[in-house]
Design a protein around this motif. Structure first.
Motif, PDB file in Angstrom:
ATOM      1  N   CYS A 116       0.809  -1.236   0.000  1.00  0.00           N
ATOM      2  CA  CYS A 116       0.000   0.000   0.000  1.00  0.00           C
ATOM      3  C   CYS A 116       0.829   1.268   0.000  1.00  0.00           C
ATOM      4  N   SER A 117       2.133   1.163   0.191  1.00  0.00           N
ATOM      5  CA  SER A 117       2.948   2.377   0.284  1.00  0.00           C
ATOM      6  C   SER A 117       4.344   2.101  -0.248  1.00  0.00           C
ATOM      7  N   GLY A 118       5.036   3.199  -0.541  1.00  0.00           N
ATOM      8  CA  GLY A 118       6.414   3.064  -0.988  1.00  0.00           C
ATOM      9  C   GLY A 118       7.290   2.430   0.085  1.00  0.00           C
ATOM     10  N   SER A 119       7.043   2.773   1.345  1.00  0.00           N
ATOM     11  CA  SER A 119       7.838   2.194   2.434  1.00  0.00           C
ATOM     12  C   SER A 119       7.688   0.674   2.458  1.00  0.00           C
ATOM     13  N   GLU A 120       6.452   0.226   2.329  1.00  0.00           N
ATOM     14  CA  GLU A 120       6.222  -1.231   2.344  1.00  0.00           C
ATOM     15  C   GLU A 120       6.858  -1.902   1.129  1.00  0.00           C
ATOM     16  N   ALA A 121       6.833  -1.225  -0.003  1.00  0.00           N
ATOM     17  CA  ALA A 121       7.457  -1.803  -1.208  1.00  0.00           C
ATOM     18  C   ALA A 121       8.963  -1.960  -0.977  1.00  0.00           C
ATOM     19  N   ASN A 122       9.577  -0.953  -0.321  1.00  0.00           N
ATOM     20  CA  ASN A 122      11.017  -1.044  -0.067  1.00  0.00           C
ATOM     21  C   ASN A 122      11.335  -2.051   1.031  1.00  0.00           C
ATOM     22  N   ASP A 123      10.493  -2.143   2.066  1.00  0.00           N
ATOM     23  CA  ASP A 123      10.671  -3.197   3.076  1.00  0.00           C
ATOM     24  C   ASP A 123      10.621  -4.564   2.403  1.00  0.00           C
ATOM     25  N   SER A 150      19.318  10.010   0.776  1.00  0.00           N
ATOM     26  CA  SER A 150      18.239   9.312   0.066  1.00  0.00           C
ATOM     27  C   SER A 150      17.007   9.260   0.969  1.00  0.00           C
ATOM     28  N   TYR A 151      15.841   9.066   0.342  1.00  0.00           N
ATOM     29  CA  TYR A 151      14.621   8.826   1.127  1.00  0.00           C
ATOM     30  C   TYR A 151      13.957   7.571   0.583  1.00  0.00           C
ATOM     31  N   HIS A 152      13.782   6.589   1.464  1.00  0.00           N
ATOM     32  CA  HIS A 152      13.162   5.335   1.024  1.00  0.00           C
ATOM     33  C   HIS A 152      11.941   4.979   1.849  1.00  0.00           C
ATOM     34  N   GLY A 153      11.579   5.815   2.830  1.00  0.00           N
ATOM     35  CA  GLY A 153      10.359   5.540   3.570  1.00  0.00           C
ATOM     36  C   GLY A 153      10.524   5.715   5.054  1.00  0.00           C
ATOM     37  N   THR A 154       9.483   5.334   5.773  1.00  0.00           N
ATOM     38  CA  THR A 154       9.366   5.699   7.185  1.00  0.00           C
ATOM     39  C   THR A 154       9.225   4.498   8.115  1.00  0.00           C
ATOM     40  N   ALA A 224      18.778   2.694  -4.775  1.00  0.00           N
ATOM     41  CA  ALA A 224      18.918   4.089  -5.189  1.00  0.00           C
ATOM     42  C   ALA A 224      17.645   4.598  -5.842  1.00  0.00           C
ATOM     43  N   GLU A 225      17.333   5.854  -5.518  1.00  0.00           N
ATOM     44  CA  GLU A 225      16.358   6.591  -6.318  1.00  0.00           C
ATOM     45  C   GLU A 225      17.131   7.093  -7.537  1.00  0.00           C
ATOM     46  N   PRO A 226      16.581   6.964  -8.751  1.00  0.00           N
ATOM     47  CA  PRO A 226      17.301   7.489  -9.922  1.00  0.00           C
ATOM     48  C   PRO A 226      17.647   8.971  -9.733  1.00  0.00           C
ATOM     49  N   GLY A 229      14.655  12.440  -4.389  1.00  0.00           N
ATOM     50  CA  GLY A 229      13.564  13.406  -4.312  1.00  0.00           C
ATOM     51  C   GLY A 229      13.612  14.213  -3.035  1.00  0.00           C
ATOM     52  N   THR A 230      13.121  13.606  -1.947  1.00  0.00           N
ATOM     53  CA  THR A 230      12.991  14.308  -0.669  1.00  0.00           C
ATOM     54  C   THR A 230      14.315  14.894  -0.179  1.00  0.00           C
ATOM     55  N   GLY A 231      15.420  14.235  -0.499  1.00  0.00           N
ATOM     56  CA  GLY A 231      16.734  14.727  -0.073  1.00  0.00           C
ATOM     57  C   GLY A 231      17.123  16.016  -0.784  1.00  0.00           C
ATOM     58  N   ALA A 257      16.000  -0.347  -7.770  1.00  0.00           N
ATOM     59  CA  ALA A 257      15.671   1.024  -8.195  1.00  0.00           C
ATOM     60  C   ALA A 257      14.402   1.437  -7.464  1.00  0.00           C
ATOM     61  N   ASP A 258      14.538   2.462  -6.623  1.00  0.00           N
ATOM     62  CA  ASP A 258      13.368   3.004  -5.920  1.00  0.00           C
ATOM     63  C   ASP A 258      12.749   4.050  -6.844  1.00  0.00           C
ATOM     64  N   GLU A 259      11.726   3.616  -7.561  1.00  0.00           N
ATOM     65  CA  GLU A 259      11.051   4.470  -8.559  1.00  0.00           C
ATOM     66  C   GLU A 259       9.787   5.097  -7.974  1.00  0.00           C
ATOM     67  N   VAL A 260       9.735   5.199  -6.650  1.00  0.00           N
ATOM     68  CA  VAL A 260       8.501   5.680  -6.009  1.00  0.00           C
ATOM     69  C   VAL A 260       8.154   7.100  -6.471  1.00  0.00           C
ATOM     70  N   ILE A 261       9.155   7.962  -6.635  1.00  0.00           N
ATOM     71  CA  ILE A 261       8.899   9.301  -7.179  1.00  0.00           C
ATOM     72  C   ILE A 261       9.116   9.328  -8.698  1.00  0.00           C
ATOM     73  N   CYS A 262      10.225   8.734  -9.139  1.00  0.00           N
ATOM     74  CA  CYS A 262      10.616   8.908 -10.557  1.00  0.00           C
ATOM     75  C   CYS A 262       9.737   8.114 -11.507  1.00  0.00           C
ATOM     76  N   ALA A 286       5.191   3.385  -6.489  1.00  0.00           N
ATOM     77  CA  ALA A 286       3.969   3.722  -5.722  1.00  0.00           C
ATOM     78  C   ALA A 286       3.440   5.032  -6.299  1.00  0.00           C
ATOM     79  N   LYS A 287       3.123   5.987  -5.457  1.00  0.00           N
ATOM     80  CA  LYS A 287       2.729   7.365  -5.835  1.00  0.00           C
ATOM     81  C   LYS A 287       2.021   7.450  -7.194  1.00  0.00           C
ATOM     82  N   GLY A 288       2.777   7.730  -8.275  1.00  0.00           N
ATOM     83  CA  GLY A 288       2.188   7.924  -9.594  1.00  0.00           C
ATOM     84  C   GLY A 288       1.484   6.690 -10.133  1.00  0.00           C
TER      85      GLY A 288
HETATM   86  N1  PLP Z   1      10.702   6.008  -1.740  1.00  0.00           N
HETATM   87  C1  PLP Z   1      10.744   7.272  -2.186  1.00  0.00           C
HETATM   88  C2  PLP Z   1      11.737   7.637  -3.241  1.00  0.00           C
HETATM   89  C3  PLP Z   1       9.868   8.230  -1.667  1.00  0.00           C
HETATM   90  O1  PLP Z   1       9.942   9.485  -2.091  1.00  0.00           O
HETATM   91  C4  PLP Z   1       8.941   7.831  -0.692  1.00  0.00           C
HETATM   92  C5  PLP Z   1       7.999   8.821  -0.127  1.00  0.00           C
HETATM   93  O2  PLP Z   1       8.117   9.995  -0.312  1.00  0.00           O
HETATM   94  C6  PLP Z   1       8.938   6.511  -0.257  1.00  0.00           C
HETATM   95  C7  PLP Z   1       9.825   5.622  -0.810  1.00  0.00           C
HETATM   96  C8  PLP Z   1       7.991   6.066   0.808  1.00  0.00           C
HETATM   97  O3  PLP Z   1       6.714   6.037   0.310  1.00  0.00           O
HETATM   98  P1  PLP Z   1       5.446   6.070   1.320  1.00  0.00           P
HETATM   99  O4  PLP Z   1       5.419   7.424   1.937  1.00  0.00           O
HETATM  100  O5  PLP Z   1       4.298   5.795   0.383  1.00  0.00           O
HETATM  101  O6  PLP Z   1       5.657   4.981   2.289  1.00  0.00           O
END
Ligand code: PLP
Length: 455
Positions: A116-123, A150-154, A224-226, A229-231, A257-262, A286-288
């Motif tokens: 359901c979220s980018g964090s879960e996808a990366n976990d 880098s930002y990969h989730g919470t 890696a995020e390509p 983003g958040t950083g 490849a963390d494509e959550v934003i890209c 995720a996101k888009g």
């Molecule tokens: N990966 C990237 C690159 C993100 O930018 C984010 C959220 O901003 C996440 C993972 C985490 O996604 P979520 O907030 O849906 O858990």
């Protein structure tokens, strides 16, 4: 501030904890209440229209009024509002969405697994790296290399992968086994006179040293995020991913490849991996994927990883992982409709057409006294502020200058995000030229106002 204790404003302060917010300041200043969406705008409780220059959190790619997504969700809610995918259950939208994602992935992928979220996808990606190495008889290959900023989730694992100190502090993070290497930000991390290529070569050499020091037999993957983003929208220096991937392949290290934003058009290609020549073994998105109209994420895995999962399933009798709402039928239906809209409206072509207006317009602000660097690609960008252009001197963190700038921009009717010295932009992908101009003039005027404030 509203004096009425029953107002939504007061009730928010009384009952609601806001993530990524200074909680003390929230008690004093309260929420920005948003009532509704209107194209690339949102309307606040006072009726003020605000251009959402961050697409929420980099995600509302189709803006806030896409009725086709509302209809897709409604149709699916009526037909089958919920079903799970555990224990062989399946249903139409999730079957088709899996096939679509595998078919469009930036590198050959075998299967999709939903959350359901980018964090879960990366976990999930991190667990699959461990699982894979167990399956192929190298369970000690379990450390993950990530990058600072880098930002990969919470969640516990994805926040550990994240390379931002405030995501770790007093949360007892990062977990052991996550190793962070230098952020590929040429402007801040490059040495005097160092070209982008030389900087990239130095970072690849550093990566190799870290791998040798830790022991290649202990390193499972690199994430890696390509584009970070958040950083701060950190665009990789020329040749970075080419060089880094050569090192990783030499040491048999998987690439996530963390494509959550890209993912889904943000960088001017369907995937950031295509923009930067990344050949991942695992892709998270995720996101888009649903234009943010429903929480859904996916982890895509290569055939080799899927083969290992099959072998583990044979050995253990089950693939023991999954979320109650992973592959939710409404999310899958919304995601399918989102992908159809991207195709029909050629969203990637649209991003390529309008992005130069944003990128060139921002670069025209480079001469401003406060602006150290303007960077970005496609429809994501950042302005890095500096106290001293020649010395590239950052402002003291406590001045929160980019936050002040974002406040001035807000007063002019545009929502952007300031973090440290970086002002970030990531508008809905459907933005048009005239709306980009609204952002550009708000930024230009606010830079002048902020200059007067810092002086
Ligand atoms: N990966 C990237 C690159 C993100 O930018 C984010 C959220 O901003 C996440 C993972 C985490 O996604 P979520 O907030 O849906 O858990």
């Amino acid at each position: 501030m509203s004096a009425d204790l029953n107002s939504p404003f007061a009730r928010d302060i009384a009952h609601h904890i806001h993530p990524q917010t200074n909680l003390r300041r929230h008690e004093a200043e309260g929420p920005l209440l948003i009532e509704r969406g209107d194209g690339v705008y949102v309307v606040d409780a006072d009726g003020k229209r605000l251009l959402e220059g961050m697409a929420g959190l980099w995600c509302a790619s189709l803006g806030f009024s896409e009725t086709r997504l509302v209809d897709a969700a409604t149709r699916q809610m009526r037909r089958l509002p919920y079903m799970q995918t555990f224990a062989h259950r399946s249903f139409d939208p999730v079957v088709e969405l899996s096939a679509e994602l595998v078919g469009m992935a930036p590198a050959p992928m075998s299967k999709a697994l939903f959350a359901c979220s980018g964090s879960e996808a990366n976990d999930t990606a991190m667990k699959l790296v461990w699982y894979y190495h167990h399956a192929i008889g190298r369970p000690e290959k379990r450390k993950i290399i990530s990058r600072r900023r880098s930002y990969h989730g919470t969640t516990i694992a994805s926040a550990s992968l994240t390379g931002l100190a405030n995501m770790h502090q007093d949360f007892n993070l990062p977990l052991a086994g996550v190793v962070h290497v230098t952020c590929p930000h040429h402007y801040r991390e490059g040495l005097a006179g160092e070209t982008e290529e030389d900087f990239a070569a130095r970072l690849a050499a550093e990566l190799e040293e870290v791998i040798e020091r830790e022991g290649p037999e202990t390193i499972g993957a690199f994430i890696a995020e390509p584009v970070m983003g958040t950083g701060g929208v950190v665009v990789p220096p020329r040749t970075y991913f080419e060089r880094v991937q050569a090192v990783l392949r030499r040491h048999d290290i998987l690439i996530i490849a963390d494509e959550v934003i890209c993912g889904f058009g943000r960088t001017g290609n369907m995937w950031g991996s295509q923009t930067y020549g990344i050949k991942p073994d695992i892709v998270t998105c995720a996101k888009g994927l649903s234009a943010a109209y429903f929480p859904i994420s996916a982890t895509l895995v290569s055939q080799a990883i899927y083969d290992a999962m099959l072998a583990e399933s044979d050995k253990l009798g089950n693939f023991s992982h999954g979320f109650t709402y992973g592959g939710h039928p409404v999310g899958a239906a919304v995601a399918r409709e989102t992908l159809a809209i991207y195709r029909e409206r050629d969203i990637v072509g649209h991003v390529r057409r309008v992005a130069p207006r944003l990128q060139d317009g921002l670069r025209r602000l480079s001469d401003h006294r406060l602006v150290g660097e303007v960077r970005g690609v496609g429809l994501m960008a950042a302005i890095e502020l500096t106290m001293d252009k020649a010395a590239r001197k950052p402002f003291p963190a406590e001045r929160k200058v980019a936050g002040h700038l974002a406040g001035a921009i807000h007063r002019r009717g545009v929502l952007l995000r300031g973090l440290g010295d970086a002002l970030m932009l990531s508008p809905p992908l459907i933005i048009e030229d005239a709306e980009i101009d609204v952002i550009l003039s708000a930024v230009a005027e606010s830079l002048d106002e902020t200059q007067a404030w810092v002086a």
